[in-house]
Motif scaffolding. Structure first.
Motif, PDB file in Angstrom:
ATOM      1  N   VAL A 322      31.816  63.607  17.642  1.00 13.88           N
ATOM      2  CA  VAL A 322      32.062  65.028  17.863  1.00 13.88           C
ATOM      3  C   VAL A 322      33.281  65.537  17.098  1.00 13.88           C
ATOM      4  CG1 VAL A 322      32.510  66.784  19.653  1.00 13.88           C
ATOM      5  CG2 VAL A 322      31.002  64.841  20.146  1.00 13.88           C
ATOM      6  N   LEU A 325      32.434  66.989  13.713  1.00 20.03           N
ATOM      7  CA  LEU A 325      31.070  67.521  13.718  1.00 20.03           C
ATOM      8  C   LEU A 325      30.899  68.725  12.803  1.00 20.03           C
ATOM      9  CD1 LEU A 325      28.358  66.960  15.080  1.00 20.03           C
ATOM     10  CD2 LEU A 325      29.036  68.509  16.916  1.00 20.03           C
ATOM     11  N   SER A 331      27.421  63.042  11.220  1.00 16.80           N
ATOM     12  CA  SER A 331      27.665  63.233  12.651  1.00 16.80           C
ATOM     13  C   SER A 331      26.705  64.267  13.225  1.00 16.80           C
ATOM     14  CB  SER A 331      29.112  63.670  12.882  1.00 16.80           C
ATOM     15  OG  SER A 331      30.013  62.621  12.578  1.00 16.80           O
ATOM     16  N   GLN A 332      26.422  65.317  12.476  1.00 18.81           N
ATOM     17  CA  GLN A 332      25.490  66.337  12.957  1.00 18.81           C
ATOM     18  C   GLN A 332      24.105  65.747  13.195  1.00 18.81           C
ATOM     19  OE1 GLN A 332      25.626  69.483  10.067  1.00 18.81           O
ATOM     20  NE2 GLN A 332      27.738  70.066  10.577  1.00 18.81           N
ATOM     21  N   VAL A 335      24.288  63.408  16.370  1.00 19.80           N
ATOM     22  CA  VAL A 335      24.403  64.154  17.630  1.00 19.80           C
ATOM     23  C   VAL A 335      23.091  64.877  17.940  1.00 19.80           C
ATOM     24  CG1 VAL A 335      25.539  66.113  18.747  1.00 19.80           C
ATOM     25  CG2 VAL A 335      26.903  64.391  17.558  1.00 19.80           C
ATOM     26  N   ALA A 351      29.414  66.883  25.544  1.00 25.06           N
ATOM     27  CA  ALA A 351      30.121  66.487  24.323  1.00 25.06           C
ATOM     28  C   ALA A 351      31.618  66.558  24.595  1.00 25.06           C
ATOM     29  CB  ALA A 351      29.745  67.397  23.166  1.00 25.06           C
ATOM     30  N   VAL A 354      35.889  68.045  21.939  1.00 25.90           N
ATOM     31  CA  VAL A 354      35.627  69.283  21.210  1.00 25.90           C
ATOM     32  C   VAL A 354      36.974  69.950  20.921  1.00 25.90           C
ATOM     33  CG1 VAL A 354      34.542  71.559  21.323  1.00 25.90           C
ATOM     34  CG2 VAL A 354      33.373  69.556  22.276  1.00 25.90           C
ATOM     35  N   THR A 359      32.911  73.789  16.301  1.00 35.03           N
ATOM     36  CA  THR A 359      32.216  72.651  16.898  1.00 35.03           C
ATOM     37  C   THR A 359      31.475  73.074  18.154  1.00 35.03           C
ATOM     38  OG1 THR A 359      33.862  71.100  16.026  1.00 35.03           O
ATOM     39  CG2 THR A 359      32.532  70.357  17.885  1.00 35.03           C
ATOM     40  N   LEU A 363      27.364  72.930  18.804  1.00 32.95           N
ATOM     41  CA  LEU A 363      26.802  72.214  19.952  1.00 32.95           C
ATOM     42  C   LEU A 363      25.937  73.144  20.803  1.00 32.95           C
ATOM     43  CD1 LEU A 363      30.007  70.205  20.885  1.00 32.95           C
ATOM     44  CD2 LEU A 363      27.876  69.220  20.048  1.00 32.95           C
ATOM     45  N   VAL A 371      30.560  71.065  27.250  1.00 35.83           N
ATOM     46  CA  VAL A 371      31.568  70.609  26.294  1.00 35.83           C
ATOM     47  C   VAL A 371      32.891  70.390  27.017  1.00 35.83           C
ATOM     48  CG1 VAL A 371      30.562  71.634  24.232  1.00 35.83           C
ATOM     49  CG2 VAL A 371      32.074  73.018  25.673  1.00 35.83           C
TER      50      VAL A 371
END
Length: 403
Positions: A322, A325, A331-332, A335, A351, A354, A359, A363, A371
């Motif tokens: 994260v 991200l 990472s994207q 996730v 997540a 953050v 980000t 998400l 988050v």
């Protein structure tokens, strides 16, 4: 104390069947090498304890050295499947006449010697030196004494870090984070004392303090009509303690709380110690109305195994995915895949770590449910609601007051 190095890597790369076979191999070697008067036990996960009566330091080192040699010879179990071989380390503590030790002190000394062996490299054995000559032991003992005093004097405190819903959940959610109040009133982070607590077996006493305080805070919010959900972390030792689930039920009942407001976060590291006990623990908590979250999800391939065998309500995506991200395509992709899989299994996603608005917006757009992180809010003292007074006794008495 004998500890395997590399078991988690074997589990992650080759699967738990191979890891289990490695544990069986270690047990077989112990049975073959030790005398009938010796006692060996698996403490959990990758750790074993061995009692060798009638052995001085030289004899104990000879036993440890021979065990390590036999383990090296048995290690092709892993390497034959294309993974690095697992190795072991041994820590030795002496007991008997002239060494009046409690079982806790004996285990602590052996554990400290084990850490010395790990620091020296793989495949080593070390004997614990006397407390007078060992500054590490003296420091561990001081921390153990400080933890005991903090428990006796109620010098622990819980902070709350907010968990924000991205899709309209009205329940206020927080993860409860532990701090110890030092002798001078300073707040000490868990990194200062938890390792000493784990080595001295005080971690379970701390966990019980957290559970009881969390239940009390929850009951206060529920009595004030303030819907809240608290996430509570538990150690591996508590999760595999057969008495812990009953203690949780008792704490909830004594506080007069509804257990549905508690979410117990369990890490992959904790679950790997004993999957069957973890399953029993999870089932007992679910029966008490509590929910479960799998923390650090995606950090290892074994995370997926626990989704199959343990009934979690939430998965908490590992923060390493994260943090970057907003700038990392890798990472994207990871996730997004983890979130889609969790959603298909009916699990809600959280997540953590953050750190910025970009980000959070990414998400939200990709279906993450909650988050958490410093962008959402830093840990802060809990606001414990005070019960409302009867209407008319205080101007505006229909609104709750906060302490």
């Amino acid at each position: 104390m004998l500890d395997l190095d590399g078991l988690k890597a074997v589990n992650d790369t080759l699967g738990h069947a191979v890891g289990d076979a490695l544990i069986v191999t270690v047990a077989d070697i112990l049975r073959e090498r030790l005398r009938e008067t010796d006692v060996a036990a698996r403490l959990g996960g990758d750790e074993f304890a061995i009692l060798v009566p009638g052995a001085d330091a030289s004899a104990a080192l000879a036993v440890a050295t021979d065990l390590l040699r036999r383990l090296r010879e048995g290690a092709p179990l892993a390497s034959a499947h294309g993974a690095p071989t697992a190795s072991a380390c041994v820590g030795i503590a002496l007991y008997g006449p002239g060494r009046a030790l409690t079982d806790e002190e004996l285990m602590t000394r052996a554990d400290l010697a084990l850490y010395d062996a790990k620091d020296a490299g793989r495949g080593c054995a070390r004997v614990f030196s006397s407390p007078e000559r060992d500054p590490v032991f003296r420091q561990a003992e001081r921390w153990s004494d400080r933890i005991r005093s903090a428990l006796a004097e109620d010098r622990f405190v819980l902070l709350g870090q907010p968990i924000r819903s991205l899709h309209g959940d009205p329940v206020e959610r927080q993860e409860l984070l532990l701090r110890m109040i030092g002798e001078n009133g300073e707040l000490l982070l868990p990194s200062a004392f938890l390792l000493a607590a784990e080595r001295s077996s005080l971690i379970q006493a701390i966990d019980r303090w957290v559970v009881r305080r969390a239940a009390t805070e929850l009951a206060a919010h529920q009595a004030a009509g303030s819907p809240v959900s608290f996430a509570v972390n538990l150690s591996a030792k508590s999760m595999t303690d057969p008495a812990m689930a009953a203690y949780v039920r008792e704490a909830i009942a004594d506080a007069g709380a509804d257990g549905s407001g508690l979410v117990f976060e369990i890490t992959e590291t904790a679950a790997v110690v004993n999957v069957s006990r973890a399953r029993s623990f999870a089932q007992a908590l679910t029966a008490s109305g509590c929910e479960l979250a799998l923390d650090d999800f995606g950090a290892g391939f074994t995370s997926f195994r626990y989704l199959k065998h343990l009934d979690f309500d939430y998965v908490k995506l590992d923060g390493t995915f994260v943090r970057d991200l907003s700038t990392s395509h890798t990472s994207q992709c990871l996730v997004q895949a983890l979130a889609e899989m969790a959603g298909n299994l009916g699990k809600r996603t959280i997540a953590e770590h953050v750190c910025d608005e970009a980000t959070e917006e990414w998400l939200r757009a990709h279906g993450i449910d909650y988050v958490q992180g410093f962008h959402v809010g830093a840990p802060a003292p809990l606001r414990t609601p005070v019960p409302q007074k009867s209407a008319g006794s205080v101007a505006g008495g229909s609104s709750p007051r906060w302490a």
